[in-house]
Every structure is written in C-alpha cells, then in structure tokens.
Design an enzyme around this catalytic site. Structure first.
Site, PDB file in Angstrom:
ATOM      1  N   SER A   1      -3.352  -7.328   3.139  1.00  0.00           N
ATOM      2  CA  SER A   1      -3.556  -7.158   4.581  1.00  0.00           C
ATOM      3  C   SER A   1      -4.021  -8.457   5.215  1.00  0.00           C
ATOM      4  O   SER A   1      -3.606  -8.802   6.326  1.00  0.00           O
ATOM      5  CB  SER A   1      -4.592  -6.059   4.845  1.00  0.00           C
ATOM      6  OG  SER A   1      -4.114  -4.816   4.420  1.00  0.00           O
TER       7      SER A   1
ATOM      8  N   LYS B   1     -18.101  -5.561   8.681  1.00  0.00           N
ATOM      9  CA  LYS B   1     -16.862  -6.274   8.985  1.00  0.00           C
ATOM     10  C   LYS B   1     -16.242  -5.737  10.262  1.00  0.00           C
ATOM     11  O   LYS B   1     -16.194  -4.535  10.477  1.00  0.00           O
ATOM     12  CB  LYS B   1     -15.843  -6.071   7.860  1.00  0.00           C
ATOM     13  CG  LYS B   1     -16.033  -6.922   6.659  1.00  0.00           C
ATOM     14  CD  LYS B   1     -14.930  -6.602   5.675  1.00  0.00           C
ATOM     15  CE  LYS B   1     -14.510  -7.809   4.889  1.00  0.00           C
ATOM     16  NZ  LYS B   1     -13.438  -7.480   3.954  1.00  0.00           N
TER      17      LYS B   1
ATOM     18  N   HIS C   1       0.843  -1.206   0.000  1.00  0.00           N
ATOM     19  CA  HIS C   1       0.000   0.000   0.000  1.00  0.00           C
ATOM     20  C   HIS C   1       0.873   1.250   0.000  1.00  0.00           C
ATOM     21  O   HIS C   1       0.618   2.196  -0.746  1.00  0.00           O
ATOM     22  CB  HIS C   1      -0.883   0.054   1.258  1.00  0.00           C
ATOM     23  CG  HIS C   1      -1.922  -0.997   1.351  1.00  0.00           C
ATOM     24  ND1 HIS C   1      -2.075  -1.768   2.492  1.00  0.00           N
ATOM     25  CD2 HIS C   1      -2.886  -1.404   0.497  1.00  0.00           C
ATOM     26  CE1 HIS C   1      -3.083  -2.592   2.315  1.00  0.00           C
ATOM     27  NE2 HIS C   1      -3.594  -2.399   1.107  1.00  0.00           N
TER      28      HIS C   1
ATOM     29  N   ARG D   1      -2.039  -6.070  -8.466  1.00  0.00           N
ATOM     30  CA  ARG D   1      -1.060  -7.110  -8.181  1.00  0.00           C
ATOM     31  C   ARG D   1      -1.028  -8.174  -9.263  1.00  0.00           C
ATOM     32  O   ARG D   1       0.010  -8.718  -9.574  1.00  0.00           O
ATOM     33  CB  ARG D   1      -1.383  -7.773  -6.842  1.00  0.00           C
ATOM     34  CG  ARG D   1      -1.252  -6.852  -5.666  1.00  0.00           C
ATOM     35  CD  ARG D   1      -1.744  -7.515  -4.421  1.00  0.00           C
ATOM     36  NE  ARG D   1      -3.188  -7.725  -4.550  1.00  0.00           N
ATOM     37  CZ  ARG D   1      -3.998  -8.056  -3.562  1.00  0.00           C
ATOM     38  NH1 ARG D   1      -3.512  -8.265  -2.362  1.00  0.00           N
ATOM     39  NH2 ARG D   1      -5.287  -8.202  -3.756  1.00  0.00           N
TER      40      ARG D   1
END
Length: 159
Positions: free
Chosen positions: A127, A41, A17, A90
């Site tokens: 993460s 969440k 990040h 990615r």
C-alpha cells in the site's frame, strides 16, 4: 463453520491483498477482513472509507465480512470464534516478522496462522508503494482495483 481472518491496514487495498482474500474465501466458509485502527498513524483513507471500499471490491466473493479492529488480533478472533489468521508472504523478510507474530498469537490464544505465498505478480506490492507512486502521478492502474484507483485519484486531488 470454518472461519479465518485476513488482517491489515489496507490503506489502500491492493490487488495483492485481494489475491490473498480471494484465495482464503475459497478455503473458508467465512473470511473476515480486519481493518486495523492505528490512532498513531494518519492514513490516506479513514477507517470507514477503507471499510466501504473493501466491501465494494470484495462483494463478489459473497463470504467476506469487513470490520475494523483495535487492539490484539487474537481478541478479535476470540470474539468471533475465528481459529485461523491468513497472511500473505511476499519475501523472506516478511517471514521473519510474521513468524514471530504467528508464534505470539498462538501462544496467547491458540489461534493458528496460515502463510500463503503471494502471487509473484504482486511480490513487490505494498500500500505504501502504491500511495507513493500515485502521489507523484505514476500509473498504479495495474496494482489496484478500478474502484480503488478512482478513490485514490479523488483523494490525491484534494491533498
């Protein structure tokens, strides 16, 4: 003034990040890091904790602002006159989803999305993986800034 936003949950922020944020900060006068609030969440770190941690690890850039957001990212952009979203990619699997989001965001508001290829060093990094490895005692010191490593250690001792 040229503005862009780097959105995400950042729970926790990783070196991947930070690489994208640092690169955006060299291209734009002002970069917002928009920390997503998802009430469905339960994150490892609360929103305020994430914001404080991100502010600490991005302080050296000088042109990065960190704020929470809830709702549509395009609304966040409109409220702050931000014409561009910067996203790291990615893998091809990221592109499929991110392209749909970029097209939707542009259709809703005209906000452009710029895709930045992730540094190959961080192409596997997320993460979720950092949290999982750290939870089981694995070494994530090369994946997160020292301050985040410290916060992870403190948090995981409590849980």
């Amino acid at each position: 003034m040229r503005r862009a936003v780097c959105p995400g949950s950042f729970d926790p922020i990783t070196n991947g990040h930070l690489d994208i944020i640092a690169r955006a900060s060299r291209l734009y006068d002002e970069v917002y890091v928009a920390v997503m609030i998802n009430k469905a969440k339960k994150g490892l770190f609360g929103i305020d904790e994430r914001i404080d941690l991100i502010r600490e690890v991005t302080a050296e850039y000088g042109n990065v602002r960190v704020e929470a957001f809830h709702g549509l990212l395009v609304d966040f952009c409109k409220q702050r006159d931000i014409p561009a979203i910067v996203k790291g990619l990615r893998a091809v699997s990221d592109f499929d989803y991110e392209l749909q989001m970029a097209q939707m965001n542009n259709g809703l508001s005209g906000v452009e999305t710029l895709f930045v290829p992730t540094n190959p060093t961080y192409s596997f990094l997320s993460s979720s993986l950092v949290k999982e490895v750290a939870t089981w005692g694995g070494d994530v010191s090369h994946l997160v800034p020292p301050r985040i490593l410290q916060a992870l250690g403190e948090r995981l001792k409590k849980d």
